[in-house]
Design a protein around this motif. Structure first.
Motif, PDB file in Angstrom:
ATOM      1  N   ALA A 302       0.834  -1.202   0.000  1.00 28.33           N
ATOM      2  CA  ALA A 302       0.000   0.000   0.000  1.00 28.33           C
ATOM      3  C   ALA A 302       0.866   1.248   0.000  1.00 28.33           C
ATOM      4  O   ALA A 302       1.933   1.278   0.613  1.00 28.33           O
ATOM      5  CB  ALA A 302      -0.911   0.014   1.224  1.00 28.33           C
ATOM      6  N   ASP A 303       0.387   2.262  -0.693  1.00 30.25           N
ATOM      7  CA  ASP A 303       1.011   3.585  -0.567  1.00 30.25           C
ATOM      8  C   ASP A 303      -0.084   4.632  -0.741  1.00 30.25           C
ATOM      9  O   ASP A 303      -1.265   4.292  -0.714  1.00 30.25           O
ATOM     10  CB  ASP A 303       2.192   3.754  -1.539  1.00 30.25           C
ATOM     11  CG  ASP A 303       1.787   3.534  -2.983  1.00 30.25           C
ATOM     12  OD1 ASP A 303       0.576   3.567  -3.283  1.00 30.25           O
ATOM     13  OD2 ASP A 303       2.680   3.328  -3.822  1.00 30.25           O
ATOM     14  N   GLY A 304       0.307   5.878  -0.937  1.00 30.49           N
ATOM     15  CA  GLY A 304      -0.700   6.933  -1.037  1.00 30.49           C
ATOM     16  C   GLY A 304      -1.557   6.941   0.215  1.00 30.49           C
ATOM     17  O   GLY A 304      -1.020   6.956   1.330  1.00 30.49           O
ATOM     18  N   THR A 305      -2.882   6.905   0.052  1.00 27.67           N
ATOM     19  CA  THR A 305      -3.777   6.858   1.213  1.00 27.67           C
ATOM     20  C   THR A 305      -4.564   5.548   1.213  1.00 27.67           C
ATOM     21  O   THR A 305      -5.666   5.477   1.747  1.00 27.67           O
ATOM     22  CB  THR A 305      -4.757   8.040   1.206  1.00 27.67           C
ATOM     23  OG1 THR A 305      -5.473   8.021  -0.037  1.00 27.67           O
ATOM     24  CG2 THR A 305      -4.033   9.372   1.342  1.00 27.67           C
ATOM     25  N   GLN A 306      -4.009   4.530   0.612  1.00 27.19           N
ATOM     26  CA  GLN A 306      -4.723   3.247   0.527  1.00 27.19           C
ATOM     27  C   GLN A 306      -4.983   2.650   1.897  1.00 27.19           C
ATOM     28  O   GLN A 306      -4.158   2.755   2.812  1.00 27.19           O
ATOM     29  CB  GLN A 306      -3.894   2.247  -0.280  1.00 27.19           C
ATOM     30  CG  GLN A 306      -3.930   2.473  -1.780  1.00 27.19           C
ATOM     31  CD  GLN A 306      -3.140   1.395  -2.491  1.00 27.19           C
ATOM     32  OE1 GLN A 306      -1.923   1.337  -2.384  1.00 27.19           O
ATOM     33  NE2 GLN A 306      -3.843   0.533  -3.207  1.00 27.19           N
ATOM     34  N   HIS A 307      -6.117   1.988   1.998  1.00 28.06           N
ATOM     35  CA  HIS A 307      -6.494   1.305   3.238  1.00 28.06           C
ATOM     36  C   HIS A 307      -6.809  -0.146   2.861  1.00 28.06           C
ATOM     37  O   HIS A 307      -7.802  -0.408   2.180  1.00 28.06           O
ATOM     38  CB  HIS A 307      -7.719   1.999   3.845  1.00 28.06           C
ATOM     39  CG  HIS A 307      -8.154   1.395   5.138  1.00 28.06           C
ATOM     40  ND1 HIS A 307      -7.959   2.016   6.348  1.00 28.06           N
ATOM     41  CD2 HIS A 307      -8.756   0.210   5.413  1.00 28.06           C
ATOM     42  CE1 HIS A 307      -8.438   1.245   7.317  1.00 28.06           C
ATOM     43  NE2 HIS A 307      -8.924   0.143   6.772  1.00 28.06           N
ATOM     44  N   LEU A 308      -5.956  -1.063   3.266  1.00 32.36           N
ATOM     45  CA  LEU A 308      -6.093  -2.457   2.847  1.00 32.36           C
ATOM     46  C   LEU A 308      -6.210  -3.337   4.093  1.00 32.36           C
ATOM     47  O   LEU A 308      -5.304  -3.403   4.912  1.00 32.36           O
ATOM     48  CB  LEU A 308      -4.891  -2.881   1.981  1.00 32.36           C
ATOM     49  CG  LEU A 308      -4.574  -1.980   0.767  1.00 32.36           C
ATOM     50  CD1 LEU A 308      -3.411  -2.553  -0.037  1.00 32.36           C
ATOM     51  CD2 LEU A 308      -5.767  -1.806  -0.147  1.00 32.36           C
ATOM     52  N   ASP A 309      -7.351  -4.001   4.202  1.00 35.70           N
ATOM     53  CA  ASP A 309      -7.730  -4.715   5.420  1.00 35.70           C
ATOM     54  C   ASP A 309      -7.888  -6.208   5.106  1.00 35.70           C
ATOM     55  O   ASP A 309      -8.687  -6.584   4.253  1.00 35.70           O
ATOM     56  CB  ASP A 309      -9.051  -4.110   5.930  1.00 35.70           C
ATOM     57  CG  ASP A 309      -9.618  -4.839   7.150  1.00 35.70           C
ATOM     58  OD1 ASP A 309      -9.128  -5.921   7.502  1.00 35.70           O
ATOM     59  OD2 ASP A 309     -10.590  -4.320   7.728  1.00 35.70           O
ATOM     60  N   THR A 310      -7.132  -7.035   5.795  1.00 36.60           N
ATOM     61  CA  THR A 310      -7.233  -8.492   5.616  1.00 36.60           C
ATOM     62  C   THR A 310      -7.764  -9.122   6.891  1.00 36.60           C
ATOM     63  O   THR A 310      -7.186  -8.931   7.969  1.00 36.60           O
ATOM     64  CB  THR A 310      -5.856  -9.100   5.300  1.00 36.60           C
ATOM     65  OG1 THR A 310      -5.346  -8.506   4.109  1.00 36.60           O
ATOM     66  CG2 THR A 310      -5.969 -10.618   5.099  1.00 36.60           C
TER      67      THR A 310
END
Lengths: 449, 256
Positions: A302-310
């Motif tokens: 992830a970069d920028g303002t990404q929100h990655l939820d596992t």
């Protein structure tokens, strides 16, 4: 105060009722009712504490390319089946291989881009829409039996609105030689839409199959993909599921993979998550038969303002089962990662062997990870371990590389690659593994720490 | 080639180097000896540009350029090589990739074409023989799981591939058995040319039986307190460091 239902779901509920086929209507009604009961998740819900899906709930997304029968008018300009997406647009996702291929553009099956001609005996790959029309008996027995819609809002939504997707059925004792590849592409015409693809994978006893799901974009459409993949792994069967989520930086992706496993079966999964502004991955496996096991691995970039939820939840129901989890994350910019790994060991699940690891490196001061292992063990003869680490790039290694003439930028890229290497190595398919390694090297090409 | 003038450096606010001056010419081998904590390794790290060390004064000129003004990778690209006392493990990056990346970056800096993986493997084969390493180790992660001896041989392999103008060997003999020591020394000697120079940093004289120095310097309390020829190393081996320290008016602490 209630945020249970977005105001525009009500008219869409009528849309769901008209989607057909008729035999599915009671299921859709039940799913709608469950959704109304559960409501949109909020951060007050423990499972959604770190991820706020209100942008999806309040985004007024309309159903992607609803069937004309449903509305009498098109809500989105859909154009031709492939909407101008060509084979060239697929190239970044197909690994240069001519594996059996099913392509979906903006949520709809695109037969002209697909390649299902020469499937080996014992393998059926059918578009969901076709299966709904022509294979009721099979579907009725399968649809929604693995993916429960009485617990999860997004699964209920998917169940209410699903029209497109893939049905993969592998007969007893059949080992499928080539991976079966599903590619989901969105272009500008997906802007403002939500699609609910459903993938059904059924492996009969002792069957063996690899299914790849690739999610990508042409341009940067802002849309929602709400996919449910339900996997039924019969006794002695092995299903490998590789999911590459590289959707548009403006996209929302909710992916639920729900798996039932019988005796001595194996489910092997790898999730590569690098796309979307907000991604939620739910991976739920039920180890129902003795001696079976799940291997769930993944890499999040992830970069920028990404929100990655596992989120993973492994239910050890039967004795002598194993589960292996290795999730790694590389977060740059203001990227926010979430990992919540639940392992439930039921009282009958003696001799459970569980191992869970989550490791993250933060490339910037503003990147963030919330990691939460959650083991609930109700059996007494059990081996369960978990571990989580959060760190930065190894500065000693960086200096070592620089002292050999390797530029700072190249050194950092190599260290990211090295961090990801062991989890990528778990991918058996060499083509996919090599392809993802190249993506990792490219992704942080410009990284400045 | 290398001119160090009144160099001072500190780490974490503690001054370690207290004014080192040293000139190394092409074709020479210099040994820097001294008791533990004398600043030997600090000098080696400062020359390589380790970010933990702060240069507080003095100059270092390398082939007419200001070495201290260069980033570590630029120093390497100009021909400076440090063989680490404790080589770093990099799991996940193969030796082959690492070596080729370094080799090509140095070539690129010199305006030369990069070498493709196949040609590079050819080039590696005789370098591997020099340090008696098997080709299989190229596919292993850099130093990961290597024995002490393998790590040091891997340092010399890197040196053989990168062909530096100035090689600094930091305690390369530490932790080596006699066979590994012989292999490492043989490698260093084979790479010696009239156009390059070597600085051997060591606590013990035994490496200098194999790599014969032209000049020996004793470092203590962050400065060079005595210089001489190779016979100085033998004398240190026979008599220890105390007499040199006493000559220099430094408390030895040995009898305290």
């Amino acid at each position: 105060m209630s945020t249970t239902l977005a105001p525009d779901l009500a008219p869409q509920a009528d849309v769901a009722r008209q989607l057909g086929p008729d035999w599915l209507l009671p299921v859709r009604e039940a799913a709608l009712a469950e959704f109304s009961r559960i409501g949109w998740p909020t951060t007050r819900n423990e499972d959604w504490h770190y991820t706020n899906p209100s942008a999806i709930a309040e985004g007024k997304f309309v159903l992607a390319a609803p069937d004309e029968r449903a509305t009498g008018e098109r809500r989105t300009p859909t154009g031709t089946a492939a909407h101008g997406v060509t084979v060239a647009h697929l190239a970044p996702y197909t690994f240069g291989q001519d594996w059996p291929l099913m392509v979906f553009v903006n949520g709809r099956f695109a037969p002209m881009l697909s390649r299902l001609g020469a499937l080996q005996a014992g393998v059926r790959v059918t578009p969901l829409a076709e299966a709904m029309r022509e294979d009721r008996d099979f579907l009725e027995a399968r649809l929604g039996t693995v993916a429960r819609f009485d617990e999860h809002a997004f699964t209920a939504l998917n169940t209410a609105f699903m029209t497109e997707g893939a049905v993969i059925h592998v007969a007893k004792n059949v080992e499928v030689a080539e991976p079966l590849h599903l590619v989901f592409i969105a272009d500008e015409q997906a802007e403002g839409t939500i699609s609910h693809p459903r993938v059904i994978i059924a492996a009969e006893p002792n069957a063996k199959v690899t299914v790849i799901e690739s999610w990508g974009a042409v341009g940067t459409p802002r849309h929602v993909s709400n996919v449910v993949t339900e996997v039924d792994v019969a006794s002695g069967a092995t299903v490998t599921h590789l999911k590459m989520q590289r959707e548009s930086a403006a996209a929302f992706h909710v992916g639920t993979v729900q798996v039932n496993q019988a005796k001595d079966s194996h489910f092997v999964q790898f999730t590569f998550q690098s796309g979307a502004q907000l991604m939620r991955s739910n991976i739920y496996t039920h180890l129902n038969g003795p001696g079976c096991g799940s291997t769930l691995n993944g890499l999040v970039l992830a970069d920028g303002t990404q929100h990655l939820d596992t989120q993973t939840r492994i239910e050890h129901v039967a004795p002598r089962c194993y589960s292996r989890e290795l999730y790694k994350g590389v977060l740059d910019g203001e990227g926010h990662g979430v990992f919540n790994g639940k392992v439930y060991v039921h009282p009958e699940a003696q001799q459970t062997d569980g191992k869970q690891e989550n490791h993250t490196i933060l490339l910037s001061d503003r990147a963030q990870i919330d990691t939460k292992p959650q083991l609930e063990i109700f059996a007494d003869d059990v081996k369960c371990t978990h571990g989580a680490t959060v760190g930065r790039l190894d500065q000693a290694a960086e200096f070592y590389m620089k002292s050999r003439g390797i530029s700072a930028e190249h050194a950092r890229r190599l260290l990211v690659y090295a961090f990801a290497a062991d989890v990528l190595e778990t991918i058996e398919n060499e083509v996919v593994r090599t392809g993802l390694e190249a993506l990792v090297l490219e992704r942080f090409a410009g990284v400045v720490v | 080639m290398l001119k160090i003038d009144n160099l001072t450096a500190s780490v974490g606010g503690t001054q370690i180097l207290n004014g080192i001056s040293l000139t190394v010419n092409a074709g020479e081998v210099h040994a820097i000896m001294g008791p533990n904590g004398s600043g030997k390794s600090t000098l080696a790290q400062v020359l390589a540009g380790h970010p933990a060390y702060e240069v507080t004064g003095g100059t270092v000129t390398f082939q007419g350029a200001d070495l201290l003004d260069m980033d570590p990778e630029v120093r390497a690209q100009h021909g400076v090589f440090l063989a680490f006392q404790y080589p770093i493990e990099i799991p996940g990056v193969t030796n082959a990739y690492f070596l080729r990346a370094a080799y090509n970056e140095i070539r690129k800096a010199k305006g030369l074409d990069e070498v493709d993986p196949m040609d590079f493997l050819d080039l590696m084969s005789d370098r591997l023989k020099l340090v008696e390493m098997d080709e299989a180790m190229l596919q292993r992660s850099v130093n990961a799981g290597f024995s002490g001896g393998e790590k040091k041989r891997n340092e010399i392999l890197q040196m053989a591939v990168l062909d530096p103008t100035l090689a600094i060997l930091d305690e390369t003999d530490s932790g080596l058995d006699i066979d590994a020591l012989r292999i490492v020394a043989h490698g260093v000697n084979a790479l010696k040319k009239p156009t390059n120079a070597t600085i051997v940093v060591t606590h013990y004289q035994r490496l200098l039986n194999h790599i014969v120095p032209d000049h020996v310097h004793v470092l203590a309390a962050g400065r060079i307190i005595k210089s001489g020829g190779k016979e100085l190393a033998l004398e240190l081996e026979a008599r220890g460091y105390d007499w040199v320290l006493e000559e220099a008016g430094l408390a030895t602490g040995a009898h305290a």
